[in-house]
Design an enzyme around this catalytic site. Structure first.
Site, short mmCIF file in Angstrom:
data_model
loop_
_atom_site.label_atom_id
_atom_site.label_comp_id
_atom_site.label_asym_id
_atom_site.label_seq_id
_atom_site.Cartn_x
_atom_site.Cartn_y
_atom_site.Cartn_z
N LEU A 135 -57.92 15.05 -31.74
CA LEU A 135 -57.17 16.28 -31.56
C LEU A 135 -57.37 16.71 -30.11
O LEU A 135 -58.46 16.53 -29.55
CB LEU A 135 -57.66 17.39 -32.51
CG LEU A 135 -57.37 17.23 -34.00
CD1 LEU A 135 -57.99 18.39 -34.78
CD2 LEU A 135 -55.87 17.15 -34.28
N ASP A 136 -56.34 17.29 -29.51
CA ASP A 136 -56.47 17.77 -28.14
C ASP A 136 -57.51 18.88 -28.05
O ASP A 136 -57.86 19.52 -29.04
CB ASP A 136 -55.13 18.32 -27.65
CG ASP A 136 -54.05 17.26 -27.57
OD1 ASP A 136 -54.40 16.07 -27.50
OD2 ASP A 136 -52.87 17.64 -27.57
N ARG A 137 -57.97 19.13 -26.84
CA ARG A 137 -58.97 20.16 -26.61
C ARG A 137 -58.55 21.51 -27.20
O ARG A 137 -59.35 22.20 -27.83
CB ARG A 137 -59.22 20.32 -25.10
CG ARG A 137 -60.26 21.37 -24.76
CD ARG A 137 -60.32 21.64 -23.27
NE ARG A 137 -60.85 20.54 -22.49
CZ ARG A 137 -62.15 20.30 -22.30
NH1 ARG A 137 -63.05 21.09 -22.87
NH2 ARG A 137 -62.54 19.29 -21.56
N THR A 139 -56.30 22.08 -29.54
CA THR A 139 -55.80 22.01 -30.92
C THR A 139 -56.96 22.25 -31.89
O THR A 139 -58.05 21.72 -31.72
CB THR A 139 -55.17 20.63 -31.20
OG1 THR A 139 -54.07 20.44 -30.30
CG2 THR A 139 -54.66 20.56 -32.63
N HIS A 216 -50.20 13.10 -28.03
CA HIS A 216 -49.53 14.39 -27.84
C HIS A 216 -48.17 14.45 -28.55
O HIS A 216 -47.25 15.13 -28.09
CB HIS A 216 -49.30 14.67 -26.35
CG HIS A 216 -50.57 14.93 -25.59
ND1 HIS A 216 -50.64 14.88 -24.22
CD2 HIS A 216 -51.82 15.23 -26.01
CE1 HIS A 216 -51.87 15.15 -23.83
NE2 HIS A 216 -52.60 15.36 -24.90
#
Length: 266
Positions: A135-137, A139, A216
């Site tokens: 997961l992105d930072r 998110t 993404h």
């Protein structure tokens, strides 16, 4: 040997010892990874213990972290016999915004591995926990961890088509045309997306369900239909829905792993 085809370190170690290399089906392993899988020591700590001469393999001190371990091998750590049988374990963790899904964070905010280990009981701290996907930072939401690389491969393989449900607060107010484009699939720079489930939960909140996990992807899909993401949260993976508060964790039951994630160890 041609560049790009370097012999793995575990295989080199096996050849030096004249032993059989670990098999790819999980019935054999290398020493440091086996200790992490079994919950004895995380892999980095296991490598230190091995190089310090604190680990015995089949009656002799073993200083090679990549030494092959087979079914029936006896392993002692600090003089104590340790069981290395692999029991697959999977944890859900409610990722907060900020930490990264990497081994280190150059920005100093921290990693999800650090956040997870900070709340785990001592009995689970000996495992090497692997993140199932990323997961992105910024998110938040459901992130799965496991001690079994096979779960990682299953959960991230494109052919598995494991569903992932996200909720995104977006710029603007998506209409039916934008939602239908998401449902039909979009042409992104790395190729067309698979059809997705797309509904509105609020005028500026989109529920998006994917069966793939490209880099993404949610953010790129919503930007492509004119509604960039402002906040993103993952609610579920397969049939496993997030049900713990932010920063908390729990272990999945066997039926959740088998039915919810579709993973069976045999």
């Amino acid at each position: 040997m041609a560049r790009g085809h370097k012999t793995p370190r575990w295989l080199e170690a096996a050849r030096r010892r004249g032993g059989e290399a670990p098999s790819p089906d999980g019935r054999a392993d290398w020493l440091s990874r086996a200790l992490g899988r079994a919950g004895v020591l995380p892999r980095a700590d296991a490598e230190v213990a091995i190089r310090e001469g604190r680990v015995e393999l089949d009656g002799r001190v073993e200083r090679e972290p990549f030494a092959p371990v087979h079914t029936g091998s006896q392993v002692k750590v600090d003089g104590r016999v340790r069981e290395l049988s692999l029991a697959t374990r999977v944890l859900m963790f409610h990722k907060p915004s900020g930490p990264v899904v990497h081994g280190s964070d150059p920005e100093g905010v921290g990693t999800v591995f650090e956040r997870l280990r900070a709340v785990l009981p001592e009995v689970l701290l000996g495992y090497e926990w692997l993140a199932v996907g990323r997961l992105d930072r910024d998110t938040t939401g459901l992130l799965l961890f496991t001690n079994d690389e096979r779960v990682v491969r299953h959960g991230t393989a494109p052919k598995t088509h494991l569903t992932k449900r996200y909720v995104a607060r977006v710029a603007g107010r998506p209409g039916e045309v934008a939602l239908q484009r998401l449902r039909d699939g979009l042409a992104l720079e790395d190729g067309p997306t698979r059809p997705a489930g797309a509904t509105l939960r609020a005028p500026d909140v989109v529920e998006l369900t994917l069966t793939e996990g490209r880099h993404h992807q949610v953010k790129r899909m919503l930007a492509a239909v004119g509604h960039p993401v402002r906040e993103l949260h993952r609610e579920s993976v397969g049939g496993v829905a997030l049900d713990v508060v932010e920063g908390a964790w729990r272990e999945l039951r066997a039926e959740e792993v088998q039915e919810g994630l579709g993973f069976r160890s045999e």
